[in-house]
Design a protein around this motif. Structure first.
Motif, PDB file in Angstrom:
ATOM      1  N   GLY A 153       4.848  -0.118  -2.884  1.00  0.00           N
ATOM      2  CA  GLY A 153       6.205   0.384  -2.727  1.00  0.00           C
ATOM      3  C   GLY A 153       6.656   1.410  -3.737  1.00  0.00           C
ATOM      4  O   GLY A 153       7.818   1.819  -3.700  1.00  0.00           O
ATOM      5  N   PHE A 154       5.769   1.875  -4.642  1.00  0.00           N
ATOM      6  CA  PHE A 154       6.175   2.835  -5.662  1.00  0.00           C
ATOM      7  C   PHE A 154       5.432   4.156  -5.499  1.00  0.00           C
ATOM      8  O   PHE A 154       4.331   4.206  -4.944  1.00  0.00           O
ATOM      9  N   THR A 155       6.043   5.221  -6.008  1.00  0.00           N
ATOM     10  CA  THR A 155       5.402   6.530  -5.997  1.00  0.00           C
ATOM     11  C   THR A 155       4.355   6.594  -7.102  1.00  0.00           C
ATOM     12  O   THR A 155       4.185   5.661  -7.887  1.00  0.00           O
ATOM     13  N   ARG A 156       3.673   7.751  -7.201  1.00  0.00           N
ATOM     14  CA  ARG A 156       2.656   7.919  -8.246  1.00  0.00           C
ATOM     15  C   ARG A 156       3.251   7.799  -9.644  1.00  0.00           C
ATOM     16  O   ARG A 156       2.566   7.467 -10.601  1.00  0.00           O
ATOM     17  N   LYS A 157       4.557   8.095  -9.783  1.00  0.00           N
ATOM     18  CA  LYS A 157       5.216   8.019 -11.084  1.00  0.00           C
ATOM     19  C   LYS A 157       5.998   6.716 -11.258  1.00  0.00           C
ATOM     20  O   LYS A 157       6.860   6.603 -12.105  1.00  0.00           O
ATOM     21  N   PHE A 158       5.689   5.730 -10.419  1.00  0.00           N
ATOM     22  CA  PHE A 158       6.320   4.412 -10.454  1.00  0.00           C
ATOM     23  C   PHE A 158       7.819   4.472 -10.143  1.00  0.00           C
ATOM     24  O   PHE A 158       8.575   3.573 -10.490  1.00  0.00           O
ATOM     25  N   PRO A 181       4.498  -5.020  -5.224  1.00  0.00           N
ATOM     26  CA  PRO A 181       5.051  -4.367  -6.418  1.00  0.00           C
ATOM     27  C   PRO A 181       4.058  -3.491  -7.167  1.00  0.00           C
ATOM     28  O   PRO A 181       3.835  -3.643  -8.372  1.00  0.00           O
ATOM     29  N   VAL A 182       3.440  -2.576  -6.463  1.00  0.00           N
ATOM     30  CA  VAL A 182       2.455  -1.670  -7.058  1.00  0.00           C
ATOM     31  C   VAL A 182       2.627  -0.289  -6.435  1.00  0.00           C
ATOM     32  O   VAL A 182       3.239  -0.150  -5.376  1.00  0.00           O
ATOM     33  N   PRO A 183       2.076   0.758  -7.064  1.00  0.00           N
ATOM     34  CA  PRO A 183       2.131   2.086  -6.433  1.00  0.00           C
ATOM     35  C   PRO A 183       1.336   2.113  -5.136  1.00  0.00           C
ATOM     36  O   PRO A 183       0.367   1.366  -4.956  1.00  0.00           O
ATOM     37  N   ASP A 191      -9.073   0.082 -10.182  1.00  0.00           N
ATOM     38  CA  ASP A 191      -7.695  -0.352 -10.430  1.00  0.00           C
ATOM     39  C   ASP A 191      -7.167  -1.167  -9.255  1.00  0.00           C
ATOM     40  O   ASP A 191      -6.470  -2.174  -9.442  1.00  0.00           O
ATOM     41  N   ARG A 192      -7.498  -0.742  -8.056  1.00  0.00           N
ATOM     42  CA  ARG A 192      -7.048  -1.472  -6.858  1.00  0.00           C
ATOM     43  C   ARG A 192      -7.622  -2.888  -6.860  1.00  0.00           C
ATOM     44  O   ARG A 192      -6.908  -3.861  -6.586  1.00  0.00           O
ATOM     45  N   ARG A 270      -8.418   4.233  -2.879  1.00  0.00           N
ATOM     46  CA  ARG A 270      -7.415   4.012  -3.928  1.00  0.00           C
ATOM     47  C   ARG A 270      -6.047   3.637  -3.384  1.00  0.00           C
ATOM     48  O   ARG A 270      -5.107   3.457  -4.152  1.00  0.00           O
ATOM     49  N   LEU A 271      -5.910   3.523  -2.080  1.00  0.00           N
ATOM     50  CA  LEU A 271      -4.602   3.253  -1.486  1.00  0.00           C
ATOM     51  C   LEU A 271      -4.336   1.753  -1.411  1.00  0.00           C
ATOM     52  O   LEU A 271      -5.210   0.976  -1.025  1.00  0.00           O
ATOM     53  N   MET A 272      -3.132   1.361  -1.775  1.00  0.00           N
ATOM     54  CA  MET A 272      -2.751  -0.057  -1.717  1.00  0.00           C
ATOM     55  C   MET A 272      -2.127  -0.333  -0.355  1.00  0.00           C
ATOM     56  O   MET A 272      -0.924  -0.249  -0.148  1.00  0.00           O
ATOM     57  N   SER A 273      -3.006  -0.628   0.578  1.00  0.00           N
ATOM     58  CA  SER A 273      -2.603  -0.922   1.948  1.00  0.00           C
ATOM     59  C   SER A 273      -3.649  -1.849   2.537  1.00  0.00           C
ATOM     60  O   SER A 273      -4.736  -2.026   1.969  1.00  0.00           O
ATOM     61  N   LEU A 274      -3.319  -2.451   3.662  1.00  0.00           N
ATOM     62  CA  LEU A 274      -4.305  -3.296   4.328  1.00  0.00           C
ATOM     63  C   LEU A 274      -5.499  -2.466   4.768  1.00  0.00           C
ATOM     64  O   LEU A 274      -5.362  -1.296   5.143  1.00  0.00           O
ATOM     65  N   ASP A 275      -6.685  -3.058   4.727  1.00  0.00           N
ATOM     66  CA  ASP A 275      -7.888  -2.382   5.207  1.00  0.00           C
ATOM     67  C   ASP A 275      -7.796  -2.172   6.717  1.00  0.00           C
ATOM     68  O   ASP A 275      -7.071  -2.884   7.423  1.00  0.00           O
TER      69      ASP A 275
END
Length: 326
Positions: A153-158, A181-183, A191-192, A270-275
């Motif tokens: 839910g956050f942008t690259r700059k949090f 609660p992550v970019p 990191d993911r 690197r994307l925080m989304s469902l596979d």
């Protein structure tokens, strides 16, 4: 048949009086004079209270019925793209982005999903169109339903995503709502993996995985209006790489070319989304439309990920008229 929903606010103040006046007028069928008598206020004030309720978004109108031209488009889209559900909202001549039409048809779908009793966990994407849907949802309470964000839910700059809808749905529908609660875009695949192993984050991700219904938007990839870049969720250089690979449409951070084939770039890991395979479970319904969207929507439809599509009449016509890929 007209279905009118009036949100009644709990506070005994001017807003509550406005909601009561609107309820008596629209649902009860009372004239404005009769509303004034019932509430013991002057006729002029009754008129102002009803107008105030309209302006505040307390009155939502849904229309149950069939519109021949829209039904024909729905059938064509279902047949062409293998959809189980399709709704086309009549054209309101709103301009390039028909948020009122899309918001209304999306809000009705959301309300029916909440009231149907079949869904215990509903996942939501983000974006301007989904925010419009949720803002038009009548205030109610569905304590048996959990809503969860389907992507970071956050942008690259949090910074907070300006079109995040989780907090909005918690307020409108009185539900438990869980933010991831992550970019949206992380620095590396490592990191993911580290974040997904953290307690709390892994629980939200697992809840998103278990959602039986997922309601999403569709993003464009081409042009300056590409939604992920415009909202600073990804960098322009990352978008350029996707464009060069033939990207055309995007859903939940997954990019597709005109034939519906998934575009894999360095960004994908690197994307925080469902596979992508996780998205093939459950039902995924997209709410999307507008002058810039037909090619992007068609790309996602060609992927056969979608169970359903909610769109507007102009976009539906454009989708039907688009030649097949290749």
């Amino acid at each position: 048949m007209f279905v009118i929903a009036v949100s009644i606010l709990p506070d005994d103040d001017e807003d509550s009086l406005s909601a009561r006046a609107a309820w008596l007028h629209f649902v009860g069928g009372l004239t404005q004079g009769e509303v004034a008598g019932r509430l013991n206020v002057p006729a002029g004030k009754a008129h102002r209270l009803i107008a105030r309720a309209n302006r505040a978004g307390l009155v939502q109108v849904f229309i149950d019925g069939t519109i021949g031209s829209c039904v024909a488009l729905e059938e064509q889209l279902r047949d062409r793209f293998g959809l189980s559900h399709c709704e086309v909202a009549p054209d309101l001549n709103e301009g390039p982005l028909p948020l009122r039409a899309l918001g209304t048809v999306g809000a009705r779908f959301l309300r029916q999903a909440c009231e149907g009793g079949a869904e215990s966990v509903i996942g939501l994407g983000h974006g301007r169109t989904l925010a419009s849907c949720v803002s038009r949802l009548p205030r109610a309470s569905y304590p048996e339903i959990k809503f969860v964000s389907l992507l970071g839910g956050f942008t690259r700059k949090f910074a907070a995503n300006p079109f995040d809808v989780i907090n909005l749905i918690a307020d409108r529908a009185g539900v438990e709502a869980y933010v991831m609660p992550v970019p949206f875009c992380l620095n590396s695949a490592e990191d993911r993996a580290v974040l997904l192993a953290q307690r709390g984050i892994d629980e939200v991700y697992d809840l998103a995985r278990r959602a039986s219904l997922r309601i999403v938007g569709i993003g464009t990839v081409l042009g300056q209006d590409a939604s992920l870049a415009a909202s600073h969720m990804i960098e322009p250089a990352e978008l350029a790489e996707i464009q060069q690979a033939g990207g055309c449409g995007e859903v939940l951070g997954h990019f597709f070319d005109a034939r519906g084939r998934r575009i894999e770039t360095e960004l994908s890991s690197r994307l925080m989304s469902l596979d992508i395979e996780e998205l093939r479970t459950g039902k995924m319904v997209a709410v999307a439309g507008g002058a810039l969207k037909p090619a992007a929507i068609r790309a996602v439809l060609e992927s056969r990920l979608l169970h359903g599509l909610l769109t507007d009449e102009r976009t539906a016509r454009a989708l039907v008229d688009l030649p097949g890929p290749g």
